[in-house]
Write an enzyme that holds these catalytic residues in place. Sequence first.
Site, mmCIF file in Angstrom:
data_model
loop_
_atom_site.group_PDB
_atom_site.id
_atom_site.type_symbol
_atom_site.label_atom_id
_atom_site.label_comp_id
_atom_site.label_asym_id
_atom_site.label_seq_id
_atom_site.Cartn_x
_atom_site.Cartn_y
_atom_site.Cartn_z
ATOM 1 N N ASP A 1 0.845 -1.197 0.000
ATOM 2 C CA ASP A 1 0.000 0.000 0.000
ATOM 3 C C ASP A 1 0.883 1.250 0.000
ATOM 4 O O ASP A 1 0.819 2.079 0.917
ATOM 5 C CB ASP A 1 -0.915 -0.048 1.240
ATOM 6 C CG ASP A 1 -2.022 0.997 1.177
ATOM 7 O OD1 ASP A 1 -2.255 1.561 0.090
ATOM 8 O OD2 ASP A 1 -2.656 1.245 2.227
HETATM 9 MG MG LIG Z 1 -1.783 3.619 6.357
#
Ligand SMILES: [Mg+2]
Length: 243
Positions: A175
């Site tokens: 991410d």
């Molecule tokens: Mg985060």
Amino acid sequence: MNTQIKTTKIDTTHTLLIDIESCRQLDITPIAAWFNTDFWRENNAITGVAEGRGTTLFVEHQAQAMVLRHYCRGGMVRHLNHDIFFGFSTEHTRPFQELSLLRYMHSCHLPVPTGIAGLVSRVGCGYRADLVTARIPDATDIHQLISQAPISEEAWARVGQTIKKMHQAQVYHHDLNIKNIMLDNHEQVWLIDFDKCRKQEGNEWKQSNLNRLLRSLNKQKTKFPDYCFEPQNWQALVQGYHE
Ligand SMILES: [Mg+2]
Ligand SMILES: Nc1ncnc2c1ncn2[C@@H]1O[C@H](COP(=O)(O)OP(=O)(O)O)[C@@H](O)[C@H]1O
């Protein structure tokens, strides 16, 4: 099996995970109660809160500032199931994997939080989980910073250099977005949030990891017209990456 992460069964449902080396160095002994918000509230030890996918709590214990994060699900599935993950083996749980990766990255001298402990709480054939890391002192995530004011070209270049170092250690960040990159008072860059991240061989994934960051920055720029992100900032970052 990673023997640097000690697992202790507390009772039939709870297993405590401890990074022995970090706790020895920080001189702290994690206990299961740390994973209960009430413990910190009753001890008046909550110093702050951050709202992300879930709630992140900033706490202080014996002068050690720490971050307590509950693992929440992402994607569409989160509407049906907020925080239960599937799997039996403790070594495959989210906190065990994240603590192991943080330990590895520490050994590579990467600027990442020190992993401290985790808790796995069994529910049926799945589990809920939480993680405690050491708080990075005087740091703010870059999303927050550039929502208010530009950061220097050197800082952008350093972001690129830091991602490069992570990639050289063959770590894939699942991410990689600007909320997971922090800058401290000394303009040092830190990478955070290693849930679902892993060591990965080869090089072909590295550019797409970087592209993901660019997409997230462009997306924020369309949402916030005053967002302090310009093409030359990305150039500085890429230059830092290729230095
Ligand atoms: Mg985060
Ligand atoms: N070790 C840390 N030190 C300082 N701040 C942190 C640390 N870990 C997380 N934070 C802050 O908490 C926020 C949320 O944490 P994060 O690990 O990214 O979880 P999520 O994105 O899943 O909510 C981050 O954007 C950052 O501002």
